[in-house]
Design a protein around this motif. Sequence first.
Motif, PDB file in Angstrom:
ATOM      1  N   ILE A  98      -3.968  27.795 -20.022  1.00  0.00           N
ATOM      2  CA  ILE A  98      -5.292  27.628 -19.409  1.00  0.00           C
ATOM      3  C   ILE A  98      -5.259  26.522 -18.364  1.00  0.00           C
ATOM      4  O   ILE A  98      -5.732  26.708 -17.237  1.00  0.00           O
ATOM      5  N   THR A  99      -4.692  25.383 -18.715  1.00  0.00           N
ATOM      6  CA  THR A  99      -4.679  24.273 -17.761  1.00  0.00           C
ATOM      7  C   THR A  99      -3.782  24.571 -16.565  1.00  0.00           C
ATOM      8  O   THR A  99      -4.113  24.210 -15.443  1.00  0.00           O
ATOM      9  N   LEU A 100      -2.660  25.256 -16.809  1.00  0.00           N
ATOM     10  CA  LEU A 100      -1.773  25.622 -15.701  1.00  0.00           C
ATOM     11  C   LEU A 100      -2.440  26.633 -14.783  1.00  0.00           C
ATOM     12  O   LEU A 100      -2.376  26.516 -13.563  1.00  0.00           O
ATOM     13  N   ASN A 101      -3.082  27.634 -15.362  1.00  0.00           N
ATOM     14  CA  ASN A 101      -3.772  28.641 -14.559  1.00  0.00           C
ATOM     15  C   ASN A 101      -4.877  27.994 -13.728  1.00  0.00           C
ATOM     16  O   ASN A 101      -5.009  28.267 -12.536  1.00  0.00           O
ATOM     17  N   THR A 102      -5.651  27.119 -14.345  1.00  0.00           N
ATOM     18  CA  THR A 102      -6.731  26.430 -13.632  1.00  0.00           C
ATOM     19  C   THR A 102      -6.174  25.576 -12.507  1.00  0.00           C
ATOM     20  O   THR A 102      -6.684  25.611 -11.376  1.00  0.00           O
ATOM     21  N   ALA A 103      -5.117  24.822 -12.791  1.00  0.00           N
ATOM     22  CA  ALA A 103      -4.514  23.967 -11.762  1.00  0.00           C
ATOM     23  C   ALA A 103      -3.935  24.813 -10.623  1.00  0.00           C
ATOM     24  O   ALA A 103      -4.047  24.433  -9.450  1.00  0.00           O
ATOM     25  N   SER A 104      -3.342  25.947 -10.948  1.00  0.00           N
ATOM     26  CA  SER A 104      -2.781  26.827  -9.916  1.00  0.00           C
ATOM     27  C   SER A 104      -3.886  27.393  -9.034  1.00  0.00           C
ATOM     28  O   SER A 104      -3.756  27.433  -7.803  1.00  0.00           O
ATOM     29  N   LEU A 105      -4.974  27.835  -9.659  1.00  0.00           N
ATOM     30  CA  LEU A 105      -6.104  28.370  -8.887  1.00  0.00           C
ATOM     31  C   LEU A 105      -6.738  27.299  -8.008  1.00  0.00           C
ATOM     32  O   LEU A 105      -7.082  27.554  -6.840  1.00  0.00           O
TER      33      LEU A 105
ATOM     34  N   GLU B  95      -2.114  17.513  -9.748  1.00  0.00           N
ATOM     35  CA  GLU B  95      -2.576  18.113 -10.998  1.00  0.00           C
ATOM     36  C   GLU B  95      -1.726  19.346 -11.336  1.00  0.00           C
ATOM     37  O   GLU B  95      -1.333  19.540 -12.487  1.00  0.00           O
ATOM     38  N   HIS B  96      -1.444  20.145 -10.323  1.00  0.00           N
ATOM     39  CA  HIS B  96      -0.622  21.328 -10.556  1.00  0.00           C
ATOM     40  C   HIS B  96       0.782  20.922 -11.006  1.00  0.00           C
ATOM     41  O   HIS B  96       1.348  21.518 -11.929  1.00  0.00           O
ATOM     42  N   ARG B  97       1.335  19.912 -10.370  1.00  0.00           N
ATOM     43  CA  ARG B  97       2.681  19.452 -10.749  1.00  0.00           C
ATOM     44  C   ARG B  97       2.696  18.967 -12.201  1.00  0.00           C
ATOM     45  O   ARG B  97       3.641  19.238 -12.941  1.00  0.00           O
ATOM     46  N   ALA B  98       1.642  18.264 -12.611  1.00  0.00           N
ATOM     47  CA  ALA B  98       1.570  17.785 -13.991  1.00  0.00           C
ATOM     48  C   ALA B  98       1.511  18.953 -14.975  1.00  0.00           C
ATOM     49  O   ALA B  98       2.206  18.954 -16.004  1.00  0.00           O
ATOM     50  N   ARG B  99       0.708  19.957 -14.687  1.00  0.00           N
ATOM     51  CA  ARG B  99       0.601  21.129 -15.566  1.00  0.00           C
ATOM     52  C   ARG B  99       1.901  21.936 -15.556  1.00  0.00           C
ATOM     53  O   ARG B  99       2.318  22.470 -16.580  1.00  0.00           O
TER      54      ARG B  99
ATOM     55  N   ALA C 161       9.816  31.781 -15.543  1.00  0.00           N
ATOM     56  CA  ALA C 161      10.344  32.335 -14.290  1.00  0.00           C
ATOM     57  C   ALA C 161       9.204  32.662 -13.331  1.00  0.00           C
ATOM     58  O   ALA C 161       9.264  32.350 -12.144  1.00  0.00           O
ATOM     59  N   THR C 162       8.149  33.266 -13.831  1.00  0.00           N
ATOM     60  CA  THR C 162       6.994  33.598 -12.999  1.00  0.00           C
ATOM     61  C   THR C 162       6.236  32.334 -12.599  1.00  0.00           C
ATOM     62  O   THR C 162       5.826  32.191 -11.450  1.00  0.00           O
ATOM     63  N   VAL C 163       6.061  31.427 -13.533  1.00  0.00           N
ATOM     64  CA  VAL C 163       5.379  30.167 -13.253  1.00  0.00           C
ATOM     65  C   VAL C 163       6.125  29.401 -12.161  1.00  0.00           C
ATOM     66  O   VAL C 163       5.512  28.828 -11.257  1.00  0.00           O
ATOM     67  N   ASP C 164       7.444  29.424 -12.227  1.00  0.00           N
ATOM     68  CA  ASP C 164       8.262  28.738 -11.228  1.00  0.00           C
ATOM     69  C   ASP C 164       8.074  29.347  -9.835  1.00  0.00           C
ATOM     70  O   ASP C 164       7.977  28.621  -8.847  1.00  0.00           O
ATOM     71  N   ARG C 165       8.011  30.674  -9.752  1.00  0.00           N
ATOM     72  CA  ARG C 165       7.780  31.327  -8.447  1.00  0.00           C
ATOM     73  C   ARG C 165       6.429  30.916  -7.871  1.00  0.00           C
ATOM     74  O   ARG C 165       6.312  30.648  -6.677  1.00  0.00           O
ATOM     75  N   VAL C 166       5.419  30.852  -8.713  1.00  0.00           N
ATOM     76  CA  VAL C 166       4.086  30.424  -8.252  1.00  0.00           C
ATOM     77  C   VAL C 166       4.155  28.982  -7.777  1.00  0.00           C
ATOM     78  O   VAL C 166       3.652  28.646  -6.698  1.00  0.00           O
ATOM     79  N   HIS C 167       4.785  28.133  -8.555  1.00  0.00           N
ATOM     80  CA  HIS C 167       4.905  26.714  -8.199  1.00  0.00           C
ATOM     81  C   HIS C 167       5.607  26.545  -6.844  1.00  0.00           C
ATOM     82  O   HIS C 167       5.131  25.816  -5.965  1.00  0.00           O
ATOM     83  N   ARG C 168       6.740  27.233  -6.688  1.00  0.00           N
ATOM     84  CA  ARG C 168       7.475  27.128  -5.426  1.00  0.00           C
ATOM     85  C   ARG C 168       6.666  27.680  -4.252  1.00  0.00           C
ATOM     86  O   ARG C 168       6.680  27.119  -3.159  1.00  0.00           O
ATOM     87  N   GLY C 169       5.946  28.778  -4.457  1.00  0.00           N
ATOM     88  CA  GLY C 169       5.138  29.363  -3.390  1.00  0.00           C
ATOM     89  C   GLY C 169       4.020  28.442  -2.942  1.00  0.00           C
ATOM     90  O   GLY C 169       3.790  28.251  -1.741  1.00  0.00           O
TER      91      GLY C 169
END
Length: 181
Positions: A58-65, A97-101, A115-123
């Motif tokens: 939840i926190t990662l999804n929120t931070a990504s959005l 915040e995204h980096r922390a999550r 693997a998917t989270v990493d692609r989102v982070h890099r993008g």
Amino acid sequence: MVIAFLGIVGTLASGLMTQRLAEKVKSKELDHSEQQRAEERQYETKRATVEALRTCYITLNTASLDYHSELNHFWHALRDGRVTDDLRSRLDDARREHRARYSEAQMRVPDDVLATVDRVHRGLNWMYGVFKRLDSGFPPHLEGESLEEVHTEIVAFWDQLSEMRQIMRRSIGVPPDTDQL
């Protein structure tokens, strides 16, 4: 006399047998109780693990959005020449915040999800880097780094965010047919 003796022995043996049987029943009850407690502890541990993973998702999804949203706001401001220190600060805060999550997710989530989270982070960070260079007055130095091309990436990035969310939901057992957002 023999009959009396057998009667006494039988009575005593009966008491001992009853006591022995009661001890066996009590032992089985204790074993069953211990097994039930162990199963309850295992269930609670699993439930706590899934809940911690759910919270992480939840926190990662929120931070990504939020990060994606701030990148979109920054793109509009950059395009219109209206970038302010407040916008820069909000974008940097969203990135932190995204980096922390993301860092928390690296320690918690299964490899297939990571693997998917990493692609989102890099993008997201790629877009951030392009915007920071453009905001600083540097021309795009790689193909695909113009404002228009990055905006295309921002719009298309919704698919990656959606894929990440779907994979996270499946990871914690949310049925795919309820995966509508």
